[in-house]
Design a protein around this motif. Structure first.
Motif, short mmCIF file in Angstrom:
data_model
loop_
_atom_site.label_atom_id
_atom_site.label_comp_id
_atom_site.label_asym_id
_atom_site.label_seq_id
_atom_site.Cartn_x
_atom_site.Cartn_y
_atom_site.Cartn_z
N LEU A 1 38.85 21.17 54.98
CA LEU A 1 39.24 20.20 53.95
C LEU A 1 39.01 18.78 54.46
CD1 LEU A 1 40.78 19.35 51.31
CD2 LEU A 1 42.83 19.47 52.70
N LEU A 2 39.49 18.50 55.66
CA LEU A 2 39.33 17.16 56.23
C LEU A 2 37.86 16.85 56.52
CD1 LEU A 2 42.40 17.07 58.62
CD2 LEU A 2 42.13 15.94 56.40
N PHE A 3 37.12 17.84 56.99
CA PHE A 3 35.69 17.63 57.28
C PHE A 3 34.92 17.29 56.01
CE2 PHE A 3 31.38 19.41 57.48
CZ PHE A 3 30.86 18.60 58.47
N TYR A 4 35.05 18.11 54.98
CA TYR A 4 34.30 17.85 53.75
C TYR A 4 34.84 16.62 53.02
CZ TYR A 4 31.49 22.03 54.15
OH TYR A 4 30.59 22.97 54.58
N GLY A 5 36.11 16.32 53.19
CA GLY A 5 36.64 15.07 52.64
C GLY A 5 36.00 13.87 53.29
N ALA A 6 35.86 13.91 54.61
CA ALA A 6 35.22 12.81 55.33
C ALA A 6 33.74 12.69 54.96
CB ALA A 6 35.36 13.02 56.84
N VAL A 7 33.08 13.84 54.80
CA VAL A 7 31.66 13.81 54.39
C VAL A 7 31.52 13.20 53.00
CG1 VAL A 7 29.69 15.28 53.77
CG2 VAL A 7 30.96 15.73 55.87
N THR A 8 32.39 13.60 52.09
CA THR A 8 32.33 13.09 50.73
C THR A 8 32.60 11.59 50.69
OG1 THR A 8 33.06 15.23 49.88
CG2 THR A 8 33.27 13.36 48.40
N PHE B 1 25.61 15.58 46.93
CA PHE B 1 26.96 15.18 46.52
C PHE B 1 27.72 16.36 45.93
CE2 PHE B 1 25.62 10.96 47.26
CZ PHE B 1 26.75 10.17 47.29
N CYS B 2 27.07 17.17 45.11
CA CYS B 2 27.72 18.33 44.51
C CYS B 2 28.19 19.32 45.57
CB CYS B 2 26.78 19.03 43.53
SG CYS B 2 26.56 18.15 42.01
N PHE B 3 27.35 19.56 46.57
CA PHE B 3 27.71 20.49 47.63
C PHE B 3 28.93 19.99 48.40
CE2 PHE B 3 27.37 21.91 52.05
CZ PHE B 3 27.41 23.28 51.86
N ALA B 4 28.90 18.74 48.82
CA ALA B 4 30.00 18.20 49.62
C ALA B 4 31.28 18.10 48.81
CB ALA B 4 29.61 16.82 50.16
N HIS B 5 31.19 17.57 47.61
CA HIS B 5 32.39 17.40 46.79
C HIS B 5 32.94 18.75 46.32
CE1 HIS B 5 35.20 15.25 44.29
NE2 HIS B 5 34.89 16.03 43.27
N GLY B 6 32.06 19.70 46.02
CA GLY B 6 32.50 21.03 45.61
C GLY B 6 33.24 21.76 46.71
N ASN B 7 32.73 21.68 47.92
CA ASN B 7 33.42 22.30 49.06
C ASN B 7 34.76 21.62 49.33
OD1 ASN B 7 31.85 24.50 49.94
ND2 ASN B 7 30.33 23.06 50.73
N PHE B 8 34.79 20.29 49.23
CA PHE B 8 36.05 19.58 49.42
C PHE B 8 37.08 20.03 48.38
CE2 PHE B 8 38.68 16.00 47.95
CZ PHE B 8 39.50 15.88 49.05
N THR B 9 36.67 20.12 47.13
CA THR B 9 37.58 20.53 46.07
C THR B 9 38.06 21.96 46.27
OG1 THR B 9 36.39 19.06 44.57
CG2 THR B 9 37.84 20.69 43.58
#
Length: 98
Positions: A11-18, A53-61
């Protein structure tokens, strides 16, 4: 407990990426606009950017909802394919009228 830590780390990783992707997009707005309006092969740039963006934000969500304990409902299979009966339909034939 280990699973929760993995989910929190992702969660934190993909949040930071997003966040970094959005920051990079807004801070370099003019350069990105100039790339997008060139045409030709550069027409793929907005499409690839949107996919990233879809990949990163989708994984974060996904990991955000998992960390809260919300998961999709599992579909239950009551009967397997072998258990189902095949209903034969009556063949309908049209008659020739004179």
């Amino acid at each position: 407990m280990v699973k929760k830590k993995k989910i929190l780390f992702k969660l934190l990783f993909y949040g930071a990426v997003t966040v970094s992707l959005y920051a990079g997009l807004f801070l370099n707005e003019q350069a990105i606009k100039s790339l997008c309006i060139r045409g030709g092969v550069y027409a793929l740039f907005p499409i690839v950017t949107a996919l990233i963006f879809c990949f990163a934000h989708g994984n974060f969500t996904n990991y955000f909802w998992q960390s809260l304990g919300v998961e999709a409902k599992k579909k239950r299979m009551d009967r397997t394919v072998q258990d189902r009966t095949v209903d034969r339909r009556k063949e309908i034939r049209t008659q020739l009228r004179a």
